[in-house]
Design a protein around this motif. Structure first.
Motif, mmCIF file in Angstrom:
data_model
loop_
_atom_site.group_PDB
_atom_site.id
_atom_site.type_symbol
_atom_site.label_atom_id
_atom_site.label_comp_id
_atom_site.label_asym_id
_atom_site.label_seq_id
_atom_site.Cartn_x
_atom_site.Cartn_y
_atom_site.Cartn_z
ATOM 1 N N GLU A 291 46.834 -7.914 77.646
ATOM 2 C CA GLU A 291 46.594 -9.071 78.508
ATOM 3 C C GLU A 291 47.782 -9.241 79.453
ATOM 4 O O GLU A 291 48.932 -9.216 79.030
ATOM 5 C CB GLU A 291 46.414 -10.342 77.676
ATOM 6 N N SER A 292 47.490 -9.439 80.718
ATOM 7 C CA SER A 292 48.558 -9.499 81.719
ATOM 8 C C SER A 292 49.532 -10.646 81.467
ATOM 9 O O SER A 292 50.745 -10.476 81.599
ATOM 10 C CB SER A 292 47.950 -9.631 83.120
ATOM 11 N N ASP A 293 49.005 -11.821 81.092
ATOM 12 C CA ASP A 293 49.908 -12.956 80.912
ATOM 13 C C ASP A 293 50.603 -12.962 79.552
ATOM 14 O O ASP A 293 51.450 -13.809 79.282
ATOM 15 C CB ASP A 293 49.174 -14.280 81.146
ATOM 16 N N MET A 294 50.248 -12.022 78.693
ATOM 17 C CA MET A 294 50.910 -11.900 77.389
ATOM 18 C C MET A 294 51.846 -10.682 77.326
ATOM 19 O O MET A 294 52.457 -10.410 76.304
ATOM 20 C CB MET A 294 49.864 -11.760 76.275
ATOM 21 N N CYS A 295 51.914 -9.954 78.432
ATOM 22 C CA CYS A 295 52.670 -8.698 78.427
ATOM 23 C C CYS A 295 54.175 -8.949 78.547
ATOM 24 O O CYS A 295 54.614 -9.766 79.359
ATOM 25 C CB CYS A 295 52.193 -7.823 79.586
ATOM 26 N N LEU A 296 54.951 -8.224 77.731
ATOM 27 C CA LEU A 296 56.418 -8.325 77.783
ATOM 28 C C LEU A 296 57.015 -7.390 78.817
ATOM 29 O O LEU A 296 58.225 -7.404 79.039
ATOM 30 C CB LEU A 296 57.008 -8.001 76.408
ATOM 31 N N ASN A 297 56.159 -6.552 79.434
ATOM 32 C CA ASN A 297 56.601 -5.607 80.463
ATOM 33 C C ASN A 297 57.792 -4.769 79.971
ATOM 34 O O ASN A 297 57.745 -4.223 78.884
ATOM 35 C CB ASN A 297 56.911 -6.354 81.762
ATOM 36 N N SER A 298 58.878 -4.724 80.753
ATOM 37 C CA SER A 298 59.991 -3.836 80.405
ATOM 38 C C SER A 298 60.715 -4.256 79.132
ATOM 39 O O SER A 298 61.457 -3.476 78.540
ATOM 40 C CB SER A 298 60.990 -3.773 81.563
ATOM 41 N N ALA A 299 60.506 -5.519 78.685
ATOM 42 C CA ALA A 299 61.159 -5.991 77.462
ATOM 43 C C ALA A 299 60.397 -5.585 76.202
ATOM 44 O O ALA A 299 60.881 -5.804 75.085
ATOM 45 C CB ALA A 299 61.294 -7.513 77.494
ATOM 46 N N CYS A 300 59.236 -4.981 76.366
ATOM 47 C CA CYS A 300 58.425 -4.620 75.206
ATOM 48 C C CYS A 300 59.059 -3.448 74.457
ATOM 49 O O CYS A 300 59.412 -2.423 75.057
ATOM 50 C CB CYS A 300 57.022 -4.232 75.646
ATOM 51 N N PRO A 301 59.207 -3.578 73.138
ATOM 52 C CA PRO A 301 59.808 -2.479 72.357
ATOM 53 C C PRO A 301 58.927 -1.236 72.307
ATOM 54 O O PRO A 301 59.390 -0.169 71.912
ATOM 55 C CB PRO A 301 59.987 -3.095 70.970
ATOM 56 N N TYR A 302 57.651 -1.385 72.695
ATOM 57 C CA TYR A 302 56.729 -0.248 72.642
ATOM 58 C C TYR A 302 56.304 0.186 74.042
ATOM 59 O O TYR A 302 55.214 0.726 74.228
ATOM 60 C CB TYR A 302 55.484 -0.611 71.815
ATOM 61 N N LEU A 303 57.160 -0.050 75.024
ATOM 62 C CA LEU A 303 56.788 0.226 76.415
ATOM 63 C C LEU A 303 56.366 1.685 76.616
ATOM 64 O O LEU A 303 55.399 1.977 77.316
ATOM 65 C CB LEU A 303 57.962 -0.103 77.342
ATOM 66 N N LYS A 304 57.081 2.621 75.980
ATOM 67 C CA LYS A 304 56.764 4.036 76.160
ATOM 68 C C LYS A 304 55.404 4.408 75.570
ATOM 69 O O LYS A 304 54.824 5.428 75.949
ATOM 70 C CB LYS A 304 57.866 4.901 75.533
ATOM 71 N N LYS A 305 54.930 3.585 74.633
ATOM 72 C CA LYS A 305 53.648 3.857 73.982
ATOM 73 C C LYS A 305 52.503 3.083 74.646
ATOM 74 O O LYS A 305 51.345 3.258 74.281
ATOM 75 C CB LYS A 305 53.760 3.452 72.496
ATOM 76 N N CYS A 306 52.824 2.233 75.631
ATOM 77 C CA CYS A 306 51.829 1.342 76.222
ATOM 78 C C CYS A 306 50.717 2.134 76.907
ATOM 79 O O CYS A 306 50.955 2.875 77.862
ATOM 80 C CB CYS A 306 52.491 0.402 77.227
ATOM 81 N N TYR A 307 49.480 1.946 76.427
ATOM 82 C CA TYR A 307 48.348 2.681 76.961
ATOM 83 C C TYR A 307 47.992 2.215 78.367
ATOM 84 O O TYR A 307 47.618 3.023 79.223
ATOM 85 C CB TYR A 307 47.141 2.546 76.034
ATOM 86 N N PHE A 308 48.114 0.906 78.608
ATOM 87 C CA PHE A 308 47.798 0.409 79.951
ATOM 88 C C PHE A 308 48.797 0.937 80.971
ATOM 89 O O PHE A 308 48.424 1.337 82.075
ATOM 90 C CB PHE A 308 47.777 -1.118 79.983
ATOM 91 N N GLN A 309 50.084 0.951 80.617
ATOM 92 C CA GLN A 309 51.085 1.455 81.555
ATOM 93 C C GLN A 309 50.889 2.943 81.818
ATOM 94 O O GLN A 309 51.103 3.422 82.931
ATOM 95 C CB GLN A 309 52.501 1.190 81.009
ATOM 96 N N ARG A 310 50.465 3.685 80.795
ATOM 97 C CA ARG A 310 50.150 5.101 81.004
ATOM 98 C C ARG A 310 48.992 5.238 81.997
ATOM 99 O O ARG A 310 49.025 6.081 82.902
ATOM 100 C CB ARG A 310 49.756 5.754 79.677
ATOM 101 N N ALA A 311 47.970 4.397 81.788
ATOM 102 C CA ALA A 311 46.809 4.443 82.682
ATOM 103 C C ALA A 311 47.216 4.056 84.095
ATOM 104 O O ALA A 311 46.788 4.676 85.079
ATOM 105 C CB ALA A 311 45.723 3.506 82.164
ATOM 106 N N ARG A 312 48.070 3.044 84.207
ATOM 107 C CA ARG A 312 48.497 2.585 85.533
ATOM 108 C C ARG A 312 49.308 3.669 86.248
ATOM 109 O O ARG A 312 49.157 3.875 87.455
ATOM 110 C CB ARG A 312 49.317 1.307 85.391
ATOM 111 N N LYS A 313 50.143 4.352 85.503
ATOM 112 C CA LYS A 313 50.923 5.447 86.086
ATOM 113 C C LYS A 313 49.988 6.526 86.611
ATOM 114 O O LYS A 313 50.183 7.070 87.703
ATOM 115 C CB LYS A 313 51.872 6.031 85.041
ATOM 116 N N SER A 314 48.946 6.817 85.821
ATOM 117 C CA SER A 314 47.966 7.815 86.242
ATOM 118 C C SER A 314 47.233 7.358 87.493
ATOM 119 O O SER A 314 46.959 8.157 88.397
ATOM 120 C CB SER A 314 46.963 8.065 85.110
ATOM 121 N N ILE A 315 46.929 6.057 87.553
ATOM 122 C CA ILE A 315 46.230 5.495 88.708
ATOM 123 C C ILE A 315 47.046 5.700 89.981
ATOM 124 O O ILE A 315 46.536 6.128 91.017
ATOM 125 C CB ILE A 315 45.951 3.985 88.480
#
Length: 809
Positions: A291-315
């Motif tokens: 969820e966009s408003d629940m996302c910790l973004n760069s502060a998330c401890p699992y940022l490298k595993k984030c499936y949405f960020q992977r998809a966004r990078k691919s986009i």
């Protein structure tokens, strides 16, 4: 004048035009010559003020420049100038302000700062489609199609001129390749993404899994194509891991979390809900969804595993992005905000464009749904990852000095308020239900006097006002909690994530709920632009009621959200024209100046299809209609060994058919597959088994299903697909047409029905080898003056037989 963009001749011309306009604003259009670095072919295109500007924008192309004078001699751009200059600059168009004497200028967007685009080579691209070309050499039984080449040429011209184009291309034209190949070459040459939007999952899957996979093998360059899904389709890995770490008694939640966690270890798992084989309830899915408003973004401890960020990078690394209409419009609303998914783009292809207006209508309103508010409250008060629950369990590293004060806000203010909201929400839902008690329909349109004499209106208003007030008050309490937690939370000294993101999200959602409720409660203030209604729904064993609203017209909305933001816009479908005119859709979409092309299907309908409308049948409104036609229809289905699609316009008639025909068809060993009994994809898979079975469909089954070959050899259209006149949106739009002196039947109802009729017709013949019959069982085609319009809408050379198919020969 220091500006060397203008020649003496162009300066003199502009002075004369400004003098002729008595010193008022004049808008000029010029062409930038990059070699000589001057503006040529300057001409006056409109006069007046800033509001005249949009009238000329649609005619401009990259390399053009808009010039206009400020009579005040103050050349600083106004906010309106900035808006227009930004819009034009994104399309490769310059913007310059001059004074009345053309002795001074201010360049807002310089034409020489705009990258020159590499245009498409029409002749080279056409070679792909000619005998001996890449398509012919790679596709078995390939045949050149004149219709496809005609579409291709127009699309190439539209790309090269940054234009607008509407194309109706009959089934089998090959329009997908006709737009994909130019789009791929344009993207490759100019290093820009091209967006392709569709309405149905079927077409998305065809483009991504079939057409673009094939084109990867034959194109002389590599490219990347991505199917774009909305953020909520992806797992939030942080949520997943937090659920697995905690000890709670929700066994279902734990079991699903463990199942998902197992999937994350698989090599090709993309982290989306559609990649899971387990069916997960939507409420349960919200525990895992990104969820966009629940996302910790760069502060998330699992940022490298984030499936949405992977998809966004691919986009952002893709050349072709395939989206659905809903995501396209939602992203357009959010453009320039952090929540936007798509990158900036200037080239847009909209396939299945006949659905765009309907999708825009659905997305344009603000619904208030009491169960959604209950779900939010339950999530705040009971979810294992709610920051309020975790604060109370001392799971965060909060300074002990103020911990008790924070607990007191949660226990003595927030939780009591949330319980009150839940009770008020229940009562509000009950009052909505009281308005529906005398209604036979699931929907009640709210007009000026709809509730005027209803005894419950005062209670409804009272509960609504109190609920709005309490929602806003509780959101304010969350702000207090946020401030206290922020000043007492040491994020550096804990491995846990920051609770502030979720607390802020809760207060935002409560405010959004309050705003949606306020709009719907005070609906009479917005009736000029919106239609409002109450809709009954069945949720978890009880009746619930949704307050909905939608724009009466979406043309301005569509221009604001997408059309004004792109340089090239190609809209295509097998069904865009009514009586060989695009006027109906152009009006609905707010498109005035656009190229137009209609090409017929290459199929030989004269020999591939028979069309039948028996003269001896009763009116479809006759109480005994289904029984009267049963002998002939059952005989037809038996002769076809099933293999028939029967289209209805309502579930009521579909269910009546099942009740009457199930026994006789079972005796003939013919099975009924009915929409609503099984998931859509299961029904279509079973139909393709070629066994003795028929498919009964309504609503969405009139389009988007593709069953080529022997599995489907007959199509029965029970009733002409007119929209339900009492539907709130239909009724409101019809009222507006009447108020303006028009005729809603001829201007709206009939064109919409013809479009859907054409879609239904297109379900039967999907290839040059297909053959079959279409049986029309609504005799209004014969009896009513408008009936001939439906027959004229069918492909040429289709002959109407006024009898049942004769299999005796």
């Amino acid at each position: 004048m220091e500006n060397k963009l203008f020649t003496e001749d162009t300066i003199e011309y502009m002075r004369d035009q400004i003098d002729a306009a008595r010193g008022q604003e004049v808008f000029f259009q010029g062409v930038y010559d990059g070699k000589q670095e001057v503006l040529t072919s300057i001409k006056a295109v409109s006069r007046g003020n800033e509001s005249m500007a949009p009238a000329i924008i649609s005619n401009l192309k990259p390399g053009d420049v808009v010039i206009h004078n400020h009579p005040s001699a103050d050349l600083r751009p106004s906010p309106a100038d900035i808006r227009i200059a930004s819009k034009l600059g994104n399309k490769g168009i310059g913007f310059i302000i001059i004074n009345n004497g053309v002795t001074d200028s201010y360049i807002v967007v310089s034409p020489d700062s705009i990258d020159e685009l590499e245009l498409l080579d029409k002749e080279e691209i056409i070679k792909y489609f000619k005998p001996g070309g890449q398509l012919a050499n790679s596709l078995e039984n390939y045949q050149e199609r004149e219709e496809q080449i005609e579409v291709l040429k127009e699309i190439i011209e539209t790309f090269n001129n940054n234009g607008k184009l509407m194309v109706e291309a009959g089934t089998g034209t090959g329009k997908s390749f006709a737009y994909l190949i130019p789009a791929l070459i344009w993207s490759h040459q100019n290093n820009v993404p091209v967006i392709i939007s569709t309405n149905t999952i079927n077409l998305q899957q065809q483009l991504i899994n079939k057409d673009l996979v094939f084109l990867k093998e034959i194109m002389p360059f590599d490219f990347k194509a991505t199917l774009v899904k909305g953020r909520s389709n992806y797992i939030c890995y942080r949520k997943l891991k937090n659920i697995l770490k905690r000890n709670d008694n929700n066994s279902e939640l734990k079991n699903v979390a463990q199942y998902i966690d197992d999937q994350t270890n698989k090599e090709n798992f993309d982290g989306s809900k559609s990649d899971l084989t387990l069916k997960i309830d939507n409420n349960l899915w919200s525990e895992f969804a990104s969820e966009s408003d629940m996302c910790l973004n760069s502060a998330c401890p699992y940022l490298k595993k984030c499936y949405f960020q992977r998809a966004r990078k691919s986009i952002y690394q893709s050349d072709i992005l395939v989206v659905n209409h809903h995501l396209l419009l939602a992203d357009g609303i959010l453009k320039n905000k952090a929540y936007s998914v798509l990158p900036d783009y200037q080239e847009l292809i909209i396939d299945e464009a006949h659905n765009l207006s309907e999708v825009a209508t659905k997305i344009s309103g603000q619904d208030f749904y009491p169960p959604a508010l209950n779900n939010l409250i339950n999530r705040i008060m009971n979810s294992t990852h709610s920051p309020l629950i975790r604060i109370r369990k001392n799971e965060y590293n909060i300074h002990p000095n103020d911990r008790q004060q924070i607990i007191d806000i949660i226990d003595q203010e927030l939780f009591p308020n949330l319980n009150k909201i839940e009770e008020l929400n229940r009562q509000y839902n009950f009052e909505l239900g009281s308005f529906m008690k005398k209604e036979s329909s699931r929907k009640l349109r709210l007009k000026e006097n709809t509730l005027k004499n209803n005894d419950n209106i005062e209670d409804w208003k009272d509960y609504g006002d109190r609920l709005i007030s309490l929602l806003k008050k509780t959101a304010y309490k969350f702000e207090n909690l946020f401030d206290l937690v922020e000043s007492n939370f040491d994020i550096k000294s804990t491995a846990e994530e920051n609770p502030l993101i979720e607390i802020n999200a809760y207060l935002s959602r409560l405010n959004e709920m309050a705003d949606a409720l306020e709009v719907n409660l005070n609906y009479m203030d917005h009736l000029d632009e919106y239609v409002f209604w109450i809709e009954k729904s069945f949720n978890r064993g009880s009746n619930n009621y949704i307050q909905r609203n939608a724009r009466l017209e979406v043309n301005e909305f569509l221009n604001e959200v997408i059309f004004d933001k792109v340089a090239t816009n190609i809209m295509t479908s097998a069904t865009l024209a009514v009586n060989e005119s695009f006027d109906y859709f152009k009006k609905k979409l707010g498109l005035n100046k656009t190229g137009e092309l209609i090409v017929e299907s290459p199929f030989d309908y004269k020999n591939q299809i028979g069309i039948y409308l028996p003269e001896d049948i009763p009116s479809v409104y006759d109480d005994d209609f289904l029984n009267t036609i049963s002998d002939d229809l059952i005989e037809y289905i038996d002769k076809k060994a099933g293999r028939t699609l029967i289209l209805f316009t309502s579930y009521k008639m579909l269910n009546q058919f099942k009740e009457i025909y199930r026994g006789p068809l079972k005796a003939l060993n013919i099975n009924i597959l009915a929409q609503g009994d099984l998931p859509r994809h299961v029904i279509l898979r079973r139909l393709k088994n070629k066994k003795r079975q028929i498919l009964l469909g309504t609503s969405s089954f009139w389009e988007g299903i593709d069953v080529p070959g022997e599995s489907l050899a007959g199509l029965v259209i029970m009733k002409l697909p007119f929209e339900v006149p009492t539907d709130p949106i239909v009724a409101a739009r019809n009222d507006k047409i009447r108020e303006s002196g028009g005729n809603p039947f001829w201007e709206e109802s009939l064109p919409a029905a013809i479009i859907k009729f054409k879609q239904g017709f297109g379900r039967l013949i999907r290839s040059k080898k297909d053959k079959g019959e279409i049986i029309l069982l609504d005799r209004r085609i014969l009896d009513k003056s408008y009936g001939s319009r439906f027959i004229k809408s069918l492909p040429k050379n289709c002959k109407l037989n006024k009898n049942w198919p004769d299999f005796k020969s």
